[in-house]
Scaffold this active site. Structure first.
Site, mmCIF file in Angstrom:
data_model
loop_
_atom_site.group_PDB
_atom_site.id
_atom_site.type_symbol
_atom_site.label_atom_id
_atom_site.label_comp_id
_atom_site.label_asym_id
_atom_site.label_seq_id
_atom_site.Cartn_x
_atom_site.Cartn_y
_atom_site.Cartn_z
ATOM 1 C CE LYS A 270 120.887 21.888 -21.301
ATOM 2 N NZ LYS A 270 120.352 23.204 -20.867
ATOM 3 N NE ARG B 264 115.931 19.738 -19.572
ATOM 4 C CZ ARG B 264 116.080 20.198 -20.828
ATOM 5 N NH1 ARG B 264 115.837 19.445 -21.859
ATOM 6 N NH2 ARG B 264 116.455 21.444 -21.030
ATOM 7 N NE ARG C 210 117.118 29.246 -26.495
ATOM 8 C CZ ARG C 210 117.197 28.201 -25.666
ATOM 9 N NH1 ARG C 210 118.332 27.531 -25.555
ATOM 10 N NH2 ARG C 210 116.161 27.849 -24.937
ATOM 11 N NE ARG D 99 113.485 26.624 -27.503
ATOM 12 C CZ ARG D 99 114.274 25.880 -26.726
ATOM 13 N NH1 ARG D 99 115.545 25.677 -27.047
ATOM 14 N NH2 ARG D 99 113.796 25.336 -25.623
ATOM 15 N NE ARG E 127 112.200 26.168 -21.372
ATOM 16 C CZ ARG E 127 113.009 26.894 -22.150
ATOM 17 N NH1 ARG E 127 112.708 28.131 -22.466
ATOM 18 N NH2 ARG E 127 114.112 26.377 -22.587
HETATM 19 P P1 ADP Z 1 120.843 25.630 -23.561
HETATM 20 O O1 ADP Z 1 121.059 24.653 -24.706
HETATM 21 O O2 ADP Z 1 121.615 25.253 -22.335
HETATM 22 O O3 ADP Z 1 119.403 25.885 -23.261
HETATM 23 P P2 ADP Z 1 121.882 27.592 -25.453
HETATM 24 O O4 ADP Z 1 123.163 26.989 -25.905
HETATM 25 O O5 ADP Z 1 120.747 27.560 -26.414
HETATM 26 O O6 ADP Z 1 121.453 27.015 -24.009
HETATM 27 O O7 ADP Z 1 122.202 29.112 -25.048
HETATM 28 C C1 ADP Z 1 121.170 29.982 -24.590
HETATM 29 C C2 ADP Z 1 121.375 31.374 -25.182
HETATM 30 O O8 ADP Z 1 122.545 31.955 -24.611
HETATM 31 C C3 ADP Z 1 121.586 31.379 -26.697
HETATM 32 O O9 ADP Z 1 120.959 32.522 -27.220
HETATM 33 C C4 ADP Z 1 123.110 31.450 -26.859
HETATM 34 O O10 ADP Z 1 123.473 32.141 -28.041
HETATM 35 C C5 ADP Z 1 123.518 32.253 -25.621
HETATM 36 N N1 ADP Z 1 124.799 31.810 -25.045
HETATM 37 C C6 ADP Z 1 125.305 30.556 -24.978
HETATM 38 N N2 ADP Z 1 126.496 30.541 -24.354
HETATM 39 C C7 ADP Z 1 126.757 31.834 -23.997
HETATM 40 C C8 ADP Z 1 127.848 32.492 -23.319
HETATM 41 N N3 ADP Z 1 128.895 31.802 -22.864
HETATM 42 N N4 ADP Z 1 127.758 33.825 -23.133
HETATM 43 C C9 ADP Z 1 126.689 34.526 -23.589
HETATM 44 N N5 ADP Z 1 125.642 33.986 -24.242
HETATM 45 C C10 ADP Z 1 125.668 32.647 -24.441
HETATM 46 P P1 AMP Z 2 115.590 22.307 -24.615
HETATM 47 O O1 AMP Z 2 115.674 22.500 -26.099
HETATM 48 O O2 AMP Z 2 116.639 21.383 -24.089
HETATM 49 O O3 AMP Z 2 115.510 23.609 -23.870
HETATM 50 O O4 AMP Z 2 114.200 21.544 -24.359
HETATM 51 C C1 AMP Z 2 112.966 22.148 -24.698
HETATM 52 C C2 AMP Z 2 111.827 21.398 -24.016
HETATM 53 O O5 AMP Z 2 111.768 20.042 -24.504
HETATM 54 C C3 AMP Z 2 111.929 21.260 -22.502
HETATM 55 O O6 AMP Z 2 111.445 22.402 -21.796
HETATM 56 C C4 AMP Z 2 111.074 20.019 -22.253
HETATM 57 O O7 AMP Z 2 109.682 20.332 -22.330
HETATM 58 C C5 AMP Z 2 111.413 19.153 -23.462
HETATM 59 N N1 AMP Z 2 112.579 18.288 -23.171
HETATM 60 C C6 AMP Z 2 113.823 18.372 -23.732
HETATM 61 N N2 AMP Z 2 114.623 17.425 -23.222
HETATM 62 C C7 AMP Z 2 113.886 16.737 -22.316
HETATM 63 C C8 AMP Z 2 114.152 15.662 -21.433
HETATM 64 N N3 AMP Z 2 115.364 15.073 -21.370
HETATM 65 N N4 AMP Z 2 113.149 15.208 -20.641
HETATM 66 C C9 AMP Z 2 111.932 15.761 -20.690
HETATM 67 N N5 AMP Z 2 111.613 16.793 -21.481
HETATM 68 C C10 AMP Z 2 112.568 17.282 -22.287
#
Ligand code: ADP
Ligand code: AMP
Length: 217
Positions: free
Chosen positions: A13, A88, A127, A160, A171
């Site tokens: 995302k 969410r 990541r 992270r 998660r």
């Molecule tokens: P989210 O915001 O949904 O938690 P991220 O955008 O942070 O996910 O992506 C999670 C991990 O996967 C990151 O390390 C990112 O670089 C990698 N990633 C994102 N999209 C892809 C893809 N299409 N193929 C492979 N790796 C990806």
């Molecule tokens: P993310 O960066 O989206 O993976 O979010 C990291 C963490 O922040 C999550 O595991 C939750 O603990 C908190 N968080 C992010 N967005 C939300 C949301 N919309 N509602 C509740 N908790 C959230």
């Protein structure tokens, strides 16, 4: 253009929202980023959010809803926004609808990025994020040019705390049913599109842009 990215942790995302925000010049609003900044700056919000985030739980709806409501009123959202990681829960989706009504706006599209669980775990544990600007990388799938250094700002790349293996599965499980409920909610409103987000990053963003150009622009 008012967009929402929906998907399990690690589905891409943030990566896609970052690309689209640049392309369409609208803000990328990640509740996770807002919480991480608050934790870094040791604000009251950060203190409140930290225990939930560290344990892989969701921050309570009333806290999260308040933050997003305030953020969407800022002037930079006038031309649109991309929400990433919000809503969410159903409660958050309803709060967002109310918020949109009050602002006399509507959501154009909810983009559901679908990825299978085994792939999510690989993505999350590999990541890395920049400790200064928050940019996202992956040690294998999207590495920086110089190891552990951010291409964009030269900051250090870190893992992270909630991407450590022990929290990752929790998660995913915390979010599964809630994500399904949101898929139903937005399907009924006929604004959900499902994207196969297992392809490479560029292929996924091309597909999303095609849908936006067809349905929104
Ligand atoms: P989210 O915001 O949904 O938690 P991220 O955008 O942070 O996910 O992506 C999670 C991990 O996967 C990151 O390390 C990112 O670089 C990698 N990633 C994102 N999209 C892809 C893809 N299409 N193929 C492979 N790796 C990806
Ligand atoms: P993310 O960066 O989206 O993976 O979010 C990291 C963490 O922040 C999550 O595991 C939750 O603990 C908190 N968080 C992010 N967005 C939300 C949301 N919309 N509602 C509740 N908790 C959230």
């Amino acid at each position: 253009m008012n967009l929402v990215f929906l998907g399990l942790p690690g589905a891409g995302k943030g990566t896609q929202a970052q690309i689209l925000a640049k392309k369409y010049n609208i803000p990328h609003i990640s509740t996770g980023d807002i919480f991480r900044n608050a934790i870094k700056n040791e604000t009251p919000l950060g203190v409140k959010a930290k225990e939930y985030i560290d344990s892989g739980e969701l921050v309570p709806d009333e806290v999260t809803n308040g933050i997003v409501k305030e953020r969407l009123q800022k002037e930079d959202c006038n031309q649109g926004f991309i929400l990433d990681g919000y809503p969410r829960t159903l409660d958050q989706a309803e709060a967002l609808d109310e918020n949109m009504n009050q602002l006399d706006r509507k959501l154009d599209l909810v983009i559901y990025t679908k990825v299978k669980e085994s792939e999510l775990i690989k993505r999350l544990t590999g990541r890395r994020i920049c400790e200064d600007c928050g940019a996202t990388y992956h040690v294998e799938f999207d590495p920086p040019e110089v190891e552990a250094i951010c291409d964009k700002c030269g900051g250090n790349l870190i893992q992270r705390d909630d991407d450590k293996e022990e929290t990752v599965e929790k998660r995913i499980n915390v979010n599964k049913d809630k994500t399904d409920q949101l898929i139903n909610y937005y399907n009924k409103k006929d604004i959900l599109i499902e994207i196969d987000a297992e392809k490479e990053i560029d292929a996924v963003s091309n597909e999303i842009v095609d849908v936006i150009e067809e349905k929104v622009k």
